[in-house]
Motif scaffolding. Sequence first.
Motif, PDB file in Angstrom:
ATOM      1  N   ASP A  59       0.813  -1.228   0.000  1.00  0.00           N
ATOM      2  CA  ASP A  59       0.000   0.000   0.000  1.00  0.00           C
ATOM      3  C   ASP A  59       0.841   1.269   0.000  1.00  0.00           C
ATOM      4  N   GLY A  60       1.981   1.242  -0.671  1.00  0.00           N
ATOM      5  CA  GLY A  60       2.807   2.434  -0.822  1.00  0.00           C
ATOM      6  C   GLY A  60       3.704   2.753   0.357  1.00  0.00           C
ATOM      7  N   ALA A  61       3.763   1.881   1.361  1.00  0.00           N
ATOM      8  CA  ALA A  61       4.632   2.111   2.513  1.00  0.00           C
ATOM      9  C   ALA A  61       6.087   1.850   2.128  1.00  0.00           C
ATOM     10  N   PRO A  63       9.732   0.134   2.267  1.00  0.00           N
ATOM     11  CA  PRO A  63      10.444   0.713   1.132  1.00  0.00           C
ATOM     12  C   PRO A  63       9.614   0.637  -0.146  1.00  0.00           C
ATOM     13  N   THR A  64       9.783   1.635  -0.987  1.00  0.00           N
ATOM     14  CA  THR A  64       9.074   1.652  -2.262  1.00  0.00           C
ATOM     15  C   THR A  64       9.947   1.006  -3.335  1.00  0.00           C
ATOM     16  N   CYS A  65       9.341   0.643  -4.448  1.00  0.00           N
ATOM     17  CA  CYS A  65      10.048  -0.040  -5.529  1.00  0.00           C
ATOM     18  C   CYS A  65      10.902   0.927  -6.342  1.00  0.00           C
ATOM     19  N   ALA A  66      12.159   0.550  -6.583  1.00  0.00           N
ATOM     20  CA  ALA A  66      13.029   1.324  -7.459  1.00  0.00           C
ATOM     21  C   ALA A  66      12.568   1.151  -8.909  1.00  0.00           C
ATOM     22  N   THR A  67      12.124  -0.055  -9.239  1.00  0.00           N
ATOM     23  CA  THR A  67      11.548  -0.338 -10.557  1.00  0.00           C
ATOM     24  C   THR A  67      10.343  -1.240 -10.351  1.00  0.00           C
ATOM     25  N   GLY A  68       9.366  -1.136 -11.200  1.00  0.00           N
ATOM     26  CA  GLY A  68       8.175  -1.970 -11.113  1.00  0.00           C
ATOM     27  C   GLY A  68       7.227  -1.503 -10.023  1.00  0.00           C
ATOM     28  N   GLU A  69       6.312  -2.387  -9.658  1.00  0.00           N
ATOM     29  CA  GLU A  69       5.307  -2.076  -8.648  1.00  0.00           C
ATOM     30  C   GLU A  69       5.293  -3.161  -7.582  1.00  0.00           C
ATOM     31  N   CYS A  70       4.810  -2.811  -6.411  1.00  0.00           N
ATOM     32  CA  CYS A  70       4.769  -3.730  -5.273  1.00  0.00           C
ATOM     33  C   CYS A  70       3.543  -4.638  -5.399  1.00  0.00           C
ATOM     34  N   THR A  71       3.604  -5.565  -6.362  1.00  0.00           N
ATOM     35  CA  THR A  71       2.458  -6.430  -6.634  1.00  0.00           C
ATOM     36  C   THR A  71       2.728  -7.902  -6.379  1.00  0.00           C
ATOM     37  N   GLY A  72       3.973  -8.256  -6.071  1.00  0.00           N
ATOM     38  CA  GLY A  72       4.313  -9.648  -5.793  1.00  0.00           C
ATOM     39  C   GLY A  72       4.104  -9.975  -4.329  1.00  0.00           C
ATOM     40  N   LEU A  73       3.875 -11.243  -4.034  1.00  0.00           N
ATOM     41  CA  LEU A  73       3.747 -11.685  -2.651  1.00  0.00           C
ATOM     42  C   LEU A  73       4.361 -13.069  -2.519  1.00  0.00           C
ATOM     43  N   ALA A  74       5.412 -13.166  -1.709  1.00  0.00           N
ATOM     44  CA  ALA A  74       6.035 -14.461  -1.438  1.00  0.00           C
ATOM     45  C   ALA A  74       5.072 -15.236  -0.555  1.00  0.00           C
ATOM     46  N   ARG A  75       4.394 -16.213  -1.112  1.00  0.00           N
ATOM     47  CA  ARG A  75       3.328 -16.930  -0.404  1.00  0.00           C
ATOM     48  C   ARG A  75       3.779 -17.600   0.881  1.00  0.00           C
ATOM     49  N   SER A  76       4.954 -18.202   0.873  1.00  0.00           N
ATOM     50  CA  SER A  76       5.418 -18.927   2.054  1.00  0.00           C
ATOM     51  C   SER A  76       5.572 -18.028   3.275  1.00  0.00           C
ATOM     52  N   TRP A  77       5.993 -16.786   3.054  1.00  0.00           N
ATOM     53  CA  TRP A  77       6.236 -15.882   4.177  1.00  0.00           C
ATOM     54  C   TRP A  77       5.296 -14.688   4.188  1.00  0.00           C
ATOM     55  N   VAL A  79       5.509 -12.001   2.291  1.00  0.00           N
ATOM     56  CA  VAL A  79       6.323 -10.804   2.139  1.00  0.00           C
ATOM     57  C   VAL A  79       6.102 -10.215   0.748  1.00  0.00           C
ATOM     58  N   PRO A  80       5.762  -8.910   0.675  1.00  0.00           N
ATOM     59  CA  PRO A  80       5.567  -8.278  -0.627  1.00  0.00           C
ATOM     60  C   PRO A  80       6.904  -7.971  -1.311  1.00  0.00           C
ATOM     61  N   TYR A  81       6.915  -8.043  -2.648  1.00  0.00           N
ATOM     62  CA  TYR A  81       8.110  -7.714  -3.413  1.00  0.00           C
ATOM     63  C   TYR A  81       7.711  -7.045  -4.716  1.00  0.00           C
ATOM     64  N   CYS A  82       8.683  -6.332  -5.313  1.00  0.00           N
ATOM     65  CA  CYS A  82       8.460  -5.571  -6.552  1.00  0.00           C
ATOM     66  C   CYS A  82       8.494  -6.489  -7.758  1.00  0.00           C
ATOM     67  N   ARG A  83       7.577  -6.240  -8.690  1.00  0.00           N
ATOM     68  CA  ARG A  83       7.542  -6.983  -9.957  1.00  0.00           C
ATOM     69  C   ARG A  83       7.742  -6.023 -11.091  1.00  0.00           C
TER      70      ARG A  83
END
Length: 83
Positions: A59-61, A63-77, A79-83
């Motif tokens: 939700d824009g908190a 750290p923000t993405c240097a490239t891409g958007e924060c739309t990934g989610l590591a299912r096991s943990w 944790v959001p990541y940039c795609r």
Amino acid sequence: DMCTFATNPESRENYTGCRPNGTLTLGEGCGGDLGTCSRGLVCIREDMMTACRQVCGPDGAAPTCATGECTGLARSWGVPYCR
């Protein structure tokens, strides 16, 4: 050192542990013999390939993405990541 995600090989439980910073940069293949990602990145498996991705704040908190958007989610943990 940095915090990273790991799985106990015996119990298969996920946990957060510490390890030395890796040297792989954003987008480089990672894991196993390929090596580990540098600080602020996490090794993510997508479409049968692994690569270093930037951890991001949902939700824009920070750290923000240097490239891409924060739309990934590591299912096991969860944790959001940039795609």
